[in-house]
Design an enzyme around this catalytic site. Structure first.
Site: not given
Ligand code: 4NP
Length: 145
Positions: A3, A6, A8-10, A119
């Site tokens: 993702c 790294n 939340c989703r992955s 997201d």
């Molecule tokens: P992820 O979510 O891609 O599912 O881990 C996010 C976590 C942090 C951010 C964006 C998406 N960020 O902009 O910090």
């Protein structure tokens, strides 16, 4: 499992796969990474950990890392959460074999539909539960394919 951050989703997808692999003695390796370096070495987002814990999936031990070109040679499949991740990962591919390994995670449960895992980072609690449900279903398809 890839993702953006790294956190939340992955890592959720990694944690779910680790649980399915362990509980069912499946011969499969899994790892996760983010396309960005925003959260390198951090544990998953507290909200992701809390929601996964409700479903008996433990993520506390995971730490964020950035996806790199050598990952293409280490893994048979690269599952990305959304089309933006897809573009970022494909930009690091150096040959057609690499590119052929990349697919949207939800194509595992919904073939050819090109659906994205949204997201949840900037949203509310329900977003984390919705993401859990869709990622869990896709992981079941991968584990038991
Ligand atoms: P992820 O979510 O891609 O599912 O881990 C996010 C976590 C942090 C951010 C964006 C998406 N960020 O902009 O910090």
């Amino acid at each position: 499992m890839v993702c953006l951050g790294n956190i939340c989703r992955s890592p959720l997808a990694e944690g779910i796969m680790l649980k399915l692999i362990k509980e069912n003695n499946i011969n499969m390796r899994v790892d996760s990474a983010g396309t960005s370096n925003f959260h390198v070495d951090e544990a998953p987002d507290k909200r992701t950990i809390a929601n996964a814990t409700k479903h008996e999936v433990d993520l506390k031990h995971l730490r964020a890392r950035q996806f790199k070109t050598s990952d293409f040679d280490k893994f048979d499949k690269i599952f990305v959460m959304d089309k933006s991740n897809m573009a970022n990962v494909l930009a690091l591919a150096t040959n057609e074999e690499h590119k052929a390994k990349v697919d949207l995670l939800l194509n595992a449960s919904h073939p050819n539909q090109d659906l994205e895992v949204p997201d949840p980072y900037f949203g509310g609690e329900q977003g984390f539960e919705d993401v859990f449900q869709m990622v869990y279903k896709a992981c079941q398809h991968i584990a038991f394919a």
